[in-house]
Every structure is written in structure tokens, then in C-alpha cells.
Scaffold this active site. Structure first.
Site, mmCIF file in Angstrom:
data_model
loop_
_atom_site.group_PDB
_atom_site.id
_atom_site.type_symbol
_atom_site.label_atom_id
_atom_site.label_comp_id
_atom_site.label_asym_id
_atom_site.label_seq_id
_atom_site.Cartn_x
_atom_site.Cartn_y
_atom_site.Cartn_z
ATOM 1 C CD GLU A 41 66.157 -56.911 -6.279
ATOM 2 O OE1 GLU A 41 66.588 -58.017 -6.642
ATOM 3 O OE2 GLU A 41 64.939 -56.662 -6.176
ATOM 4 C CB SER A 89 64.912 -62.553 -11.630
ATOM 5 O OG SER A 89 66.215 -62.218 -12.036
ATOM 6 C CG HIS A 110 67.913 -61.175 -7.398
ATOM 7 N ND1 HIS A 110 67.097 -60.191 -7.891
ATOM 8 C CD2 HIS A 110 67.915 -62.167 -8.335
ATOM 9 C CE1 HIS A 110 66.630 -60.555 -9.066
ATOM 10 N NE2 HIS A 110 67.104 -61.765 -9.361
#
Length: 541
Positions: A350, A229, A443
Site C-alpha cells: 500500500e 482506494s 497501492h
């Protein structure tokens, strides 16, 4: 010296004539038994550290100061080396997470215990004492550069190090403490820039590793920087920075790219900094930074606005002319980044996004500019359409936000890095957390498999099975192979082909297979993304 457990072995002697001597040895052994971890003392440039045995073997050294606390007059200044200490410092507990607001359940605990005195790192080794230099993997945690911490069981207690690497995890300044740009800070800087203090922390941690890691059994000439990230974004920025690009040998960027969000020019970042200062009632004229340095970290955190993960960050890295000399997109597009092997990739879903077709049309039209019409078409919302649903990627809204925020910036960065003739490997992680199959691989869903740690609580916890452990072992093998040689391949894992001119990538599937795809990840959508990006980079061409 031997430990007390070894000294106790004579107590098993059976010779009658030596009974008295054996008893004496046993008593002396009990009397002088060394405290746990007494053999785990390591000298660093700043002083000696005492660690503890790691539960999986090896050792761990936690809460190591790699810089001076960035408090008082050191707030919003270049990272200063840690002060030296006398004696042996215990390195048995994590340092505090860096000061941050609660942004959601994912960082609530970190926010509650966070402090501004937070520049600590952790070292976990697979064997102790060291036998030979091992590759080093330096982890940069995610959290939007606004929250999170490296001091977590997720990173420390898994099985990654058992694959023959030394793991280092690092805390760095976050949010307004780590990335505030302001005209007064620019004027007081000898480098005529401001912001990027969190990146300076990461660079200082990298310098600490190069200077000290050999004492822990790590090879200072073989360092892999990897992150997820925001940590992946920062990994790319370290590849682009002249202060760090030659200081490590490999890079892995998971679910993040230095191309997105586009980082602002210093002047624009300074304006954002002035708006943040105004929220804290700082004087509009001279003296704003002096005033802000007099505020407590708690006062500053309280007024930090909340962050929508689908929107550009409120504060973050900027093109300051020193740490980041120009746009990262320009640096990668022209091959100016670190000339090192790289792994880069995403999860399937994600961040998703709830949006009606009308809302999505408005967002695409506003975001894509001259390319709005083909963009509306590729997502099936042109001419009043309701959007194209995809079993793997979700709704049209889910697809668009993940494409423009993650998949396409990441594949573009990989494309440019490969075009500069650097080994590049791309992946897509498609395995959902067990129990969250309806959401897909969202994610951070890959983190348990990268570190070989399976949380029992929290947003990435699940009912993990033998299949999950098999997938984790495979990913850990790829990652550690890459750290050792710059190539993820080896005799125990399926072949992972280079990105190359065909934009080849591998999928880690829900069923645990490794599938090679030669057509380029989301090519229609990402080719369009690259056209939009090119227009923004070179508006007059």
C-alpha cells in the site's frame, strides 16, 4: 439493416450473366454505406445515444450524462436527474474529469482537463447487439475522493468485459465540490444535512444503471459495485447508506475501507467547511454559500490545500444523518450494512512511510492511546528498538502505516460482515509491477490485473510478461465469477475459501500462485487495531 461491410459481399459474385446486377448493387452499397457505429443507437430515459464498436468486441458508450451539470445554483446540491434531449446524442468520447487540483503526477493530466460539468458515466459491453442479460459491474474510481477519473483507458480498454460482464465507470464530484459541509448548506437542505454530494452522485449513477442498463445488455437485478482506494471506501459507504444499500447485489472493495479514515460528525465537518470557506474569503456571517457559488471552479481549486495521503482528508464524507445516518463502523459492527456477498482486500505494501524509529514511536504513542505500549512492542520500537523489518511488508514504519490505514480496517470490516452471516472473501495482492519489485506491491499495483490493461507509461506501468497476463486472467475470472454468482470460485481457478470464523484469506503471490492462509491477516497487529477501535467507538464501556 445491414452494414456496408455486409452489403459489399455480393461484389464477390462470379456469375457472368449477373455481372451488371452485381455491379449495380456494389455501386448502391457504396452510395448508401452507413456511417460507422450507426447501428449502435440505444434509447435511455433521457434520450437516444449513439456509441461505437469496442476494439475487443462489443460496444462502448462514453460520456453519458446521468445528472445535470452541478454548476451555478446546483453547486453543493443534491444530484439532479439529467435533462432530456432530442435526437440522437453521440456517446463516443469521455466526459471531463471532475474539477480537482493537481495532487501529484498521478492526477496531473486529469486536473488540467477537469471541469465542474463532469457527471458522466461510460458503458462498455462485451457483445453487440445484446443477446442475454449480463451481470453489471459499476466501478468507483479512487483518488482520495479528491482527484482521479473514471474516464481512462485503464478501465475502458482492458479485457475484463470479455469475461461476460457489462462495465460501467462513473465520475462523481470530488473534494470541496463533492464533500463540502457548511451550516448554511445544512439549513437549506430539506434533509437537514450537508456534504456527501459525491456519494449522492454515485447513488444517482446507481439509479441510472438500474433504470437504463437493460438496453445495453446488462441485468439491472445483478449489479456489483466495486472500487479501489477511496472508491473502496465509498463502496462500503454505499453498503451502509439507507439510500443505496438495497440497490445492488454484490460489493468488491480494493485497498480501502469505510472504517478508515473515520468520517466526522456533521458538526465537525461543518467547522472544516467554514475553515475552507474562510480560505476563499467568504463572509463569516450569512451569505457565505451565495458568495462561494459565485466563484469559478478554477478560483476554488486554486486555494484547495494539498493533501498528504498519510493524513486524514481535508474534506470528505461525513455522518450527515441522511446519506450516512451514523458511523459506518457502528453500522458494520452491528450488521446493519447491505446483506450481500463481499470481496475485500489489500496490496502488500500500500503506502509506505519514511520515519526514524524515534518519529515512529511518537506517531504510535499519539495514535494508539492506552494501547501505545503493546503497539510499540508489536512493531519492535519499544525500549529504544529500531523496529522489526519484514521482507514482505517492509520497515516497521511501512508496516504500521499500512496496517492502520488499510490492512486492519479492511480485515475488520470483513470480520464484521462475515459475522453477520454474509459471504465474505478476503485477499492480499503480493505481485509487484514488473520493474518495481524493490517497492513491492504498492497501492494501485493490482489495477492492471483487475482490468486486464497494462499501461506503458505512468506510475503503474511496467515490462509486463506472459505471467502478468496469466495473473490478470485469473483475477478477472475471480471478479467476474463473483459478479455473476456472488462466489468467486469456478472450474478454471484455484479454490478461494470464505473468510469465516478463521479469518481465512488468499494471497496472490509474486510468482503467480494462489495461497490460502487460515491464520488471519496480520492477526497480532489487527487484533490490537480492533481493541483501539472498540475503545474509540465505545469510550465509556
Amino acid at each position: 439493416m445491414k452494414s456496408s461491410s455486409l452489403l459489399s459481399s455480393p461484389c464477390r459474385g462470379r456469375f457472368p450473366f449477373a455481372f451488371a446486377m452485381v455491379a449495380l448493387i456494389c455501386l448502391l452499397g457504396a452510395a448508401v454505406a452507413w456511417p460507422a457505429g450507426s447501428g449502435l443507437v440505444v434509447g435511455t430515459a433521457a434520450g437516444q445515444l449513439r456509441g461505437v464498436h469496442h476494439h475487443g468486441g462489443g460496444a462502448e458508450f462514453l460520456g453519458i450524462p446521468y445528472a445535470q451539470p452541478p454548476v451555478g445554483d446546483l453547486r453543493w446540491r443534491e444530484t439532479a436527474p439529467a435533462a432530456k434531449w432530442a435526437g440522437v446524442r453521440d456517446a463516443k468520447a469521455f466526459g471531463a474529469p471532475c474539477a480537482q487540483p493537481a495532487l501529484g503526477d498521478w492526477n496531473k493530466h486529469d486536473a488540467e482537463i477537469s471541469k465542474e460539468d463532469c457527471l458522466y458515466l461510460n458503458v462498455i459491453t462485451p457483445v453487440w447487439p445484446p443477446k442475454r442479460p449480463l451481470p453489471v459491474m459499476l466501478w468507483i474510481h479512487g483518488g482520495g475522493n479528491l482527484g482521479g477519473t473514471a474516464s481512462s483507458a485503464l478501465y475502458k480498454d482492458g479485457t475484463l468485459v470479455q469475461h461476460g460482464v457489462v462495465l460501467v465507470t462513473v465520475n462523481y464530484r470530488l473534494g470541496i465540490f463533492g464533500f463540502l459541509a457548511h451550516p448554511e448548506l445544512t439549513r437549506e437542505s430539506s434533509h437537514h444535512g450537508s456534504g456527501n454530494y459525491g456519494l449522492m452522485d454515485q447513488i444517482a449513477a446507481l439509479r441510472w444503471v438500474r433504470e437504463n442498463i437493460a438496453k445495453f445488455g446488462g441485468d439491472p437485478g445483478n449489479i456489483t459495485v466495486f472500487g479501489q482506494s477511496a472508491g473502496a471506501e465509498d463502496t462500503g459507504l454505499l453498503m451502509a447508506s439507507p439510500l443505496s444499500k438495497d440497490q445492488f447485489q454484490r460489493a468488491i472493495a480494493e485497498s480501502g475501507s469505510s472504517l478508515n479514515p473515520p468520517i466526522p460528525a456533521l458538526a465537525d465537518a461543518e467547522k472544516s467547511g467554514q475553515r475552507l470557506a474562510a480560505l476563499l474569503n467568504a463572509p463569516a456571517s450569512a451569505g457565505a454559500i451565495h458568495y462561494l457559488r459565485g466563484k469559478t471552479s478554477e478560483e476554488i481549486v486554486k486555494v484547495t490545500p494539498s493533501q498528504d495521503p498519510s493524513q486524514p482528508p481535508l474534506v470528505g464524507p461525513d455522518v450527515d444523518g441522511w446519506v450516512i445516518p451514523r458511523s459506518p463502523a457502528e453500522i458494520f459492527a452491528t450488521g446493519g450494512e447491505a446483506a450481500i456477498p463481499m470481496i475485500i482486500g489489500t496490496t502488500t505494501r500500500e503506502f509506505g512511510m519514511s520515519a526514524t524509529p524515534d518519529d515512529l514511536r511518537k506517531m504510535i504513542t499519539n495514535a494508539e492511546g492506552d494501547f501505545a505500549i503493546p503497539a510499540l512492542s508489536v512493531y519492535g520500537v519499544d525500549n529504544g528498538g529500531s523496529g522489526v523489518m519484514n521482507a514482505m511488508y517492509g520497515s516497521a514504519a511501512d508496516q504500521w502505516i499500512a496496517d492502520v490505514s488499510f490492512r486492519c480496517p479492511i480485515s475488520t470490516q470483513g470480520k464484521w460482515h462475515s459475522a453477520a452471516h454474509h459471504p465474505t472473501y478476503e485477499y492480499e495482492f503480493n505481485h509487484a509491477i514488473p520493474g518495481q519489485e524493490g517497492k513491492g506491491a504498492v497501492h494501485s499495483a493490482d489495477l492492471p490485473y483487475i482490468f486486464g490493461f497494462f499501461p506503458k507509461t505512468g506510475n503503474i506501468s511496467g515490462k509486463f510478461t506472459a505471467l502478468d497476463r496469466q495473473i490478470a486472467g485469473r483475477l478477472e475470472t475471480y471478479w467476474s465469477n463473483f459478479a455473476k454468482t456472488g462466489n468467486p470460485n469456478g472450474p478454471t481457478v484455484p479454490n478461494w475459501a470464505e473468510f469465516g470464523s478463521t479469518q481465512t484469506y488468499v494471497q496472490f503471490t509474486q510468482e503467480g500462485r494462489v495461497v490460502t492462509v487460515h491464520t488471519g491477516l496480520r492477526s497480532p497487529q489487527c487484533d490490537l487495531y480492533r481493541e483501539v477501535l472498540k475503545q474509540r467507538m465505545y469510550p465509556h464501556q
